[in-house]
Design an enzyme around this catalytic site. Structure first.
Site, PDB file in Angstrom:
ATOM      1  N   TYR A   1       0.675   1.643  -5.266  1.00 25.60           N
ATOM      2  CA  TYR A   1       0.715   3.025  -5.729  1.00 25.60           C
ATOM      3  C   TYR A   1       0.673   3.988  -4.546  1.00 25.60           C
ATOM      4  O   TYR A   1       1.445   4.955  -4.472  1.00 25.60           O
ATOM      5  CB  TYR A   1      -0.469   3.280  -6.657  1.00 25.60           C
TER       6      TYR A   1
ATOM      7  N   LYS B   1       3.609   6.632  -3.474  1.00 16.45           N
ATOM      8  CA  LYS B   1       3.380   8.074  -3.446  1.00 16.45           C
ATOM      9  C   LYS B   1       3.574   8.650  -2.051  1.00 16.45           C
ATOM     10  O   LYS B   1       4.036   9.794  -1.893  1.00 16.45           O
ATOM     11  CB  LYS B   1       1.985   8.395  -3.983  1.00 16.45           C
TER      12      LYS B   1
END
Length: 257
Positions: A161, A165
């Site tokens: 993640y 991002k």
């Protein structure tokens, strides 16, 4: 100039991915409340229909389009349907994505690919298609990507993640550089911890309360805390802003840094 004028989105057509719940649903409602006609995009049709009804009841205009952001054919149909209903999309909000909580050594290749595809690949391909259509129509527009505070400081168990991002932040900069002179602005919002239905139980747990105490402002983000930054980046109020990632986290990055 009055705030109500520079933040007004009347005449704009917005498309919000991941609009069935959480931040995406709020983004769609805020855009509609400020004059944009909004296409609501997600996989859960019943959620989209409910949101559309709320927006219409409040005086806004919206359509619901069921689509998986990883399905390229569905992406094209979504833009086509939105154009048929409202015209060219001029505000694209790439909000769809998924979180993960698996330690790096335990993560499968499938899970790694899933997170990167949802949280980074989809942002690129929807931005690419949205920008192509804006330029073909001779329309100026704004693309707003949802990044995360974890693009700047990581925690255990969020490797995929955080990498995705961080990629969104760099992708935002790269696209802004290529599209600025053509009239398409590209920016990102990097939220800290916000309470949503997906994470509410965790954030209310003992571990969550420990995390809250580490945030300089002493609280998690709540409904409404992203409204202003979204409107700034989507509207003419942010007409000279591109390539930026605006962090909205109660000071969390300061603490992490």
């Amino acid at each position: 100039m009055k705030a109500g004028t520079i933040f007004d989105l009347t005449g704009d057509v917005a498309l919000v991915t991941g609009a069935s719940s959480g931040l995406g649903a709020r983004f769609a409602e805020v855009l509609a409340a400020n004059g944009a006609r909004v296409a609501l995009v997600a996989r859960r049709r019943e959620r989209l229909d409910s949101l559309r009804e709320r927006i219409v009841a409040a005086g806004g205009t919206a359509i619901a389009v069921e689509a998986d952001v990883l399905d390229r054919a569905a992406m094209l149909r979504t833009f086509d349907r939105t154009e048929a209903a409202f015209g060219t999309v001029t505000v694209l909000v790439n909000n769809a994505g998924a979180a993960q909580g698996v330690r790096a050594l335990d993560m499968s290749e499938e899970e790694w690919r899933r997170i990167l595809s949802l949280d980074l690949d989809s942002v690129f391909f929807w931005s690419q298609e949205g920008a192509r259509r804006m330029l073909a129509a001779g329309a100026k527009g704004s693309i707003v990507n949802t990044a995360s505070v974890l693009a700047f400081g990581v925690s255990k168990g969020v490797a995929a993640y955080a990498v995705a991002k961080a990629g969104v932040v760099q992708l935002t900069r790269a696209l802004s550089l290529e599209l600025a002179f053509k009239g398409v602005r590209v920016n990102a919002i990097a939220p800290g911890w916000f309470v949503t239905e997906i994470n509410r139980t965790f954030l209310e747990s003992e571990k969550g309360q420990e995390m809250k105490r580490a945030i300089p402002m002493g609280r998690f983000g709540s409904e409404g805390d992203l409204d202003g930054v979204l409107l700034l980046l989507a509207s003419k109020a942010g007409g000279y802003i591109t390539g930026a990632t605006l962090i909205v986290d109660g000071g969390q990055v300061i603490e992490v840094g």
